[in-house]
Design an enzyme around this catalytic site. Structure first.
Site, PDB file in Angstrom:
ATOM      1  CG  LEU A 113     -15.161  56.590  48.077  1.00 45.82           C
ATOM      2  CD1 LEU A 113     -14.083  57.516  49.127  1.00 45.82           C
ATOM      3  CD2 LEU A 113     -15.717  55.652  49.220  1.00 45.82           C
ATOM      4  N   PRO A 114     -18.926  58.087  46.317  1.00 42.86           N
ATOM      5  CG  PRO A 114     -20.780  58.106  47.741  1.00 42.86           C
ATOM      6  CD  PRO A 114     -19.370  58.035  47.673  1.00 42.86           C
ATOM      7  CB  THR A 144     -17.845  59.753  38.468  1.00 46.91           C
ATOM      8  OG1 THR A 144     -18.060  58.310  37.957  1.00 46.91           O
ATOM      9  CG2 THR A 144     -18.128  60.556  37.455  1.00 46.91           C
ATOM     10  CE  LYS A 219     -19.168  57.379  34.388  1.00 45.11           C
ATOM     11  NZ  LYS A 219     -18.827  56.811  35.858  1.00 45.11           N
TER      12      LYS A 219
END
Length: 343
Positions: A113-114, A144, A219
């Site tokens: 998901l965003p 992320t 990340k």
């Protein structure tokens, strides 16, 4: 006297040979008729065909779900976007009517998901997906997001007996389609091993960064560097072009010199230099400017929390913010070159 001795030796030799043959026949018969069978690859390396729910079918999630389907897993996918659902359905992947239907009976739930609010809403908020997962389910969140959000969802999952790992990815849309992504995993080692047979169908590199949230930290460090190097690469190419250099020639010179980097290798920001890069496709698809801006913001929040100095990360965040405000938020992040090159 010699003849009787020779006869006894010959008889003994025949008796030994008969005994040997009988032993071999007996052993062969045991192996054939025994119910014991060698351990199958399923037991040695994890389940080969699992029931997997995949939530989030964007530029990254769609290809990832498709690769799991091609690998033989029983995948049911869902996305709020009808076009995203239709695209995956056209590839033969079963699509559910909603997230709850997707996870029904699933052994593994993957989300892509965003941002943090979407993940928190799915699992803890209005979606409350955790309430629909039986104990023993494994959740793999590839979004992320903030490390704190990963830990919050993991804590809630633990109370329900559900395992959770954060596993954000790197490699872009090309890596998602090719199944060569890099996974940065945070969570228990045992949970990672459960997830490994699934992750291996979507990626080529799997790193255990530490406990829950560590994958997210790795990340955002990576993406902060990516944002910085893309902006720097864009400046360098624009400078060369302004001085009359061919962008293809300059890019190759830098690629093979001390300035070489991932952008020059695989994701050149100048249109026409690299056919497969988003720059040569009108900056469509790929990794959006607004997503890069979100990740750079996460990096700055993390830096502030631990009082780390990230001046270049802060500058990159401001550059992408200005680029987004100029109307380029939906374009691939390599379009940052538009700030310094008017071509």
């Amino acid at each position: 006297m010699a003849a009787p001795q020779q006869g006894r030796a010959q008889c003994l030799r025949f008796s030994m040979n008969d005994a040997y043959r009988a032993c071999c026949i007996s052993l062969y018969s045991y192996l054939i008729n025994s119910k014991r069978t060698p351990p199958s690859p399923i037991h040695l390396h994890g389940r080969q065909h699992m029931k997997i729910a995949f939530i989030g079918l964007g530029n990254m999630g769609g290809p990832m779900a498709h690769n799991l389907h091609k690998a033989g897993h029983d995948v049911r996918a869902f996305d709020l976007s009808q076009p995203a659902r239709d695209k995956l359905a056209a590839d033969g992947v079963p699509v559910a009517a909603d997230a709850q239907a997707a996870v029904a009976g699933a052994e593994v739930v993957i989300s892509m998901l965003p941002a943090s609010p979407h993940v928190e809403s799915l699992f803890l908020g209005a979606g409350d997906l955790l309430a629909h997962l039986p104990a023993g389910t494994l959740v793999i969140d590839c979004s992320t997001i903030a490390a704190a959000t990963s830990r919050k969802v993991a804590d809630a999952a633990k109370l329900r007996g559900v395992a959770f790992i954060d596993a954000p990815v790197s490699g872009g849309t090309a890596g998602a389609m090719a199944g060569t992504l890099t996974f940065m995993v945070g969570g228990e080692a045992a949970d990672l091993e459960r997830a490994r047979p699934v992750l291996e169908k979507m990626g080529a590199n799997i790193f255990h960064a530490g406990s829950v949230g560590a994958g997210q930290t790795a990340k955002i460090c990576n993406n902060m560097l990516l944002g910085i190097l893309m902006a720097g690469t864009s400046e360098a190419i624009a400078l060369g072009v302004a001085n009359g250099l061919d962008p293809k020639v300059l890019s190759e010179i830098m690629r093979r010199s001390s300035g070489g980097n991932w952008a020059l290798e695989k994701y050149n920001p100048m249109p026409g230099v690299m056919e497969t890069a988003p720059a040569s496709k009108g900056y469509a698809g790929g990794f959006g400017t607004d997503l890069m801006l979100k990740d750079l913001g996460l990096a700055q929040e993390s830096a502030a929390a631990v009082k780390a100095s990230t001046p270049l990360g802060g500058l990159a965040r401001n550059l992408y913010a200005a680029h987004s405000l100029a109307g380029h938020g939906g374009l691939d992040f390599s379009s940052i070159i538009k700030m310094v090159h008017k071509g």
